[in-house]
Design a protein around this motif. Structure first.
Motif, PDB file in Angstrom:
ATOM      1  N   ARG A 170       0.814  -1.218   0.000  1.00  0.00           N
ATOM      2  CA  ARG A 170       0.000   0.000   0.000  1.00  0.00           C
ATOM      3  C   ARG A 170       0.851   1.274   0.000  1.00  0.00           C
ATOM      4  O   ARG A 170       0.364   2.345  -0.344  1.00  0.00           O
ATOM      5  CB  ARG A 170      -0.986   0.006   1.166  1.00  0.00           C
ATOM      6  CG  ARG A 170      -0.344  -0.047   2.522  1.00  0.00           C
ATOM      7  CD  ARG A 170      -1.375  -0.117   3.622  1.00  0.00           C
ATOM      8  NE  ARG A 170      -2.144   1.109   3.764  1.00  0.00           N
ATOM      9  CZ  ARG A 170      -2.876   1.395   4.835  1.00  0.00           C
ATOM     10  NH1 ARG A 170      -2.959   0.527   5.814  1.00  0.00           N
ATOM     11  NH2 ARG A 170      -3.541   2.528   4.924  1.00  0.00           N
ATOM     12  N   TYR A 171       2.115   1.170   0.424  1.00  0.00           N
ATOM     13  CA  TYR A 171       2.966   2.365   0.446  1.00  0.00           C
ATOM     14  C   TYR A 171       4.093   2.284  -0.585  1.00  0.00           C
ATOM     15  O   TYR A 171       5.037   3.049  -0.529  1.00  0.00           O
ATOM     16  CB  TYR A 171       3.562   2.561   1.847  1.00  0.00           C
ATOM     17  CG  TYR A 171       2.500   2.855   2.885  1.00  0.00           C
ATOM     18  CD1 TYR A 171       1.746   4.032   2.805  1.00  0.00           C
ATOM     19  CD2 TYR A 171       2.221   1.968   3.909  1.00  0.00           C
ATOM     20  CE1 TYR A 171       0.748   4.305   3.726  1.00  0.00           C
ATOM     21  CE2 TYR A 171       1.225   2.237   4.837  1.00  0.00           C
ATOM     22  CZ  TYR A 171       0.493   3.399   4.735  1.00  0.00           C
ATOM     23  OH  TYR A 171      -0.496   3.678   5.652  1.00  0.00           O
ATOM     24  N   ASP A 193      -4.677  -3.458   6.382  1.00  0.00           N
ATOM     25  CA  ASP A 193      -3.723  -3.246   5.290  1.00  0.00           C
ATOM     26  C   ASP A 193      -4.207  -3.890   3.990  1.00  0.00           C
ATOM     27  O   ASP A 193      -4.020  -3.329   2.902  1.00  0.00           O
ATOM     28  CB  ASP A 193      -2.346  -3.813   5.671  1.00  0.00           C
ATOM     29  CG  ASP A 193      -1.653  -2.933   6.703  1.00  0.00           C
ATOM     30  OD1 ASP A 193      -1.689  -1.703   6.537  1.00  0.00           O
ATOM     31  OD2 ASP A 193      -1.099  -3.471   7.665  1.00  0.00           O
TER      32      ASP A 193
END
Ligand code: M6R
Length: 609
Positions: free
Chosen positions: A332-333, A355
């Motif tokens: 996700r990052y 997440d």
């Protein structure tokens, strides 16, 4: 993380809430509390530690009410203590709130509220919600909750009641699950359906951003635009018995033993005998869409991630589509390169892992086609993905995932074969053979389950071990990771899984007589290689436990302990090989006196980052 329950009706809310919390205890067990409205006043009981402590507290200090809320906590902000246990109240003690999630801007909100003379009694982020509701309360709890929520950033599932209005529970959710259970002249609220099963099977899953007012005989739901909306009513097929231990000492043991049935439940109705076809009605990918897939990207956490790693081998071997597997919290990052030609697959037992859910939303923003593999029907991941493949394993209560893992693997086998047959990367004959082999797996699992006594004896030899290495190669390498994770999480023994060929690149330095090695050495194209790896570890003093196929005589000479599992086709072997590892972790944990079903520091659903 954290379980919440609410009730309004004619029953004693304390009993209903306590029973519900028992079913949700796997979500958190640092402290617990219940609040009810009794004779026009809020009465609250809270206790540190497991729910039994709350039960004792309530027994010696009884409360009664027909409306109430409860909470079992997994601490995020503030240590486990009675002050930090939910429900939290406002200054007047007339409003109480329970919350699952994280209020990200609670520090600034708290400062502001303190300036406005609100007095805080805990270190939690949740308490600001009670004070915010108090600030906006002008005789209408629903309006006050809506106004309070406008100030809040973060994730929440919350329930609030006020003793000035004992006719309703107000609830809200954003990025944390909440389900309403429907009864006759009564309604229920819970973090997940397992808390409701003994009372009702009719439920409404709230959507993200919903706020609802729940009365005895009515439910009003408002969406993010404050528009009154109707959400579909659904029937839950799970039953209350499935969420009981049914004579087993632990849920984990029950769930390991259920795998003969649960794997069958995952493929039941999805294989057509006459045509030798995989039928996945809930996967709406057309032949054209499948032929346009340039890459598969699997995203998950923990055990579900290990199921994804196993599937990578299958997708690449059988569909020829390049496949990568990502840990959701990294994905996700990481600015993943995703477009509408990438098929993203999200694996999650609970369907509520924060997440994984965030990663799914990111993939959807990037226009990827998404498939969810989930166990919990109606969960956020299952509802938000374009396609969902349920594992149908029934409720998994033990924190250590077992039957959900084999269910995920089974669902992934089906998805791989579905895509491969649409793409024609496997022949009809190959598919037919696969189907025969898959149908045989439950029988082989049943044979494997009979090895428990033998595995218990081996576990006895290793109960005082401080560390462990798990080795395997190729499609069973993720199973080594999964075995090590099981041992770590429930017996607190440091364990690491490695691809066996990687040992010489560093980890072999760890090997001496204090480092036992568990090796998966079932028949495969890399069997000879793994034998060499066993020799290397043994030569350095390690005790070897080998998982091998029945009838393998060589392995007896090369290893110290053997677990002989039935032979299956190599690509299906992970489904069998993981079972001795689950048993091994279970028995070691029991022998060490650990809390098998509720290991320290963990919770079943990780609904916060
Ligand atoms: O519900 P999910 O499958 O998304 O959960 C993912 C992990 O939190 C979970 O598998 C965890 O690793 C288990 N405790 C493993 O036994």
């Amino acid at each position: 993380m954290c379980g919440i329950v609410g009730y309004i009706g004619k029953k004693n809310a304390v009993d209903v809430i306590y029973n519900g919390l028992q079913k949700l205890e796997y979500r958190g067990y640092d402290s617990a509390g219940i609040a009810v409205i009794e004779n026009g006043k809020i009465e609250r009981r809270r206790s540190v530690g497991k729910l039994v402590n709350l039960q004792k507290n309530i027994k010696s200090n009884k409360i009664f009410g027909n409306i109430g809320i409860g909470h079992t906590r997994w601490a995020t902000h503030g240590k486990p203590s009675e002050e930090n246990a939910h429900p939290h109240t406002d200054c007047s003690g007339k409003i109480v709130v329970v919350h699952n999630g994280i209020i990200e801007n609670y520090v600034s909100l708290k400062k502001q509220l303190q300036k406005e003379k609100h007095k805080f009694a805990s270190e939690t982020d949740t308490e600001v919600v009670a004070h915010l509701i108090e600030k906006y309360y002008k005789g209408d709890l629903l309006a006050a909750v809506k106004s309070a929520l406008k100030n809040i950033e973060g994730a929440y599932a919350l329930c609030a009641i006020s003793c000035e209005d004992s006719s309703r529970v107000v609830v809200a959710r954003k990025d944390a699950p909440l389900v309403i259970g429907l009864g006759k002249e009564e309604n229920f609220i819970a973090s997940d359906v397992s808390a409701l099963l003994q009372y009702t099977k009719d439920v409404i899953f709230l959507e993200n951003g919903d706020v609802a007012e729940i009365k005895e005989n009515s439910i009003k739901i408002f969406d993010t635009k404050n528009k009154k909306v109707t959400r579909a009513q659904q029937k839950i097929l799970w039953n209350a018995i499935q969420a009981e231990k049914c004579g087993y000492k632990h849920f984990m043991l029950k769930e390991i033993n259920e795998q003969t049935q649960t794997t069958q439940d995952t493929f039941r109705g999805r294989i057509s005998d006459e045509e030798n076809k995989i039928i996945l009605q809930s996967v709406k990918l057309t032949k054209e869409e499948i032929s346009n897939i340039s890459r598969i990207c699997i995203v998950a956490c923990g055990t579900s991630y290990h199921a994804g790693l196993t599937a990578k081998f299958l997708f690449e071997k059988l569909t020829g589509i390049p496949t990568e597997v990502n840990i959701a919290s990294e994905f996700r990052y990481a600015n993943p390169v995703i477009d509408n030609k990438v098929l993203t697959i999200f694996i999650s037992q609970s369907g509520e892992t924060a997440d994984t859910l965030a990663a799914l939303r990111l993939a959807k923003e990037k226009k990827s086609k998404t498939v969810a593999i989930c166990n919990v029907v109606g969960s956020s991941v299952s509802r938000e993905a374009d396609n969902v493949l349920y594992t149908h394993c029934g409720p998994e209560i033990g924190v250590a995932s077992t039957k959900a893992f084999t269910g995920q693997l089974t669902a992934l086998y089906l998805l791989v074969m579905f895509i491969a047959s649409k793409k024609q990367t496997i022949s009809k004959k190959q598919l037919a053979k696969f189907i025969v082999n898959l149908r045989d797996v439950p029988k082989k699992i049943s044979e494997t389950l009979k090895l428990s006594t033998k595995i218990k004896e081996i576990a006895k030899m290793f109960q005082n071990t401080k560390q462990f290495i798990y080795l395997a190669r190729n499609i069973n390498y993720p199973i080594a990771l999964e075995g090590a994770l099981k041992l770590k999480e429930i017996s607190y023994i440091y364990a690491e899984g490695y691809p066996a060929g990687e040992m010489k690149h560093g980890p072999i330095a760890l090997i001496d007589e204090t480092m036992p090695v568990m090796v998966i050495a079932t028949k495969s194209k890399v069997y000879d290689k793994i034998l060499s790896n066993i020799e290397e570890a043994k030569a350095r003093g390690a005790k070897i436990i080998a998982i091998a196929n029945k009838g393998n005589k060589d392995i007896v000479k090369k290893s110290d302990y053997q677990i002989f599992v039935p032979e299956v086709d190599e690509i299906l072997s992970p489904l069998i090989n993981v079972i001795p590892l689950q048993f091994f972790a279970y028995f070691v944990s029991v022998m060490k006196g650990c809390d098998v079903d509720q290991p320290r520091n963990l919770a079943k659903s990780v609904t916060v980052e």
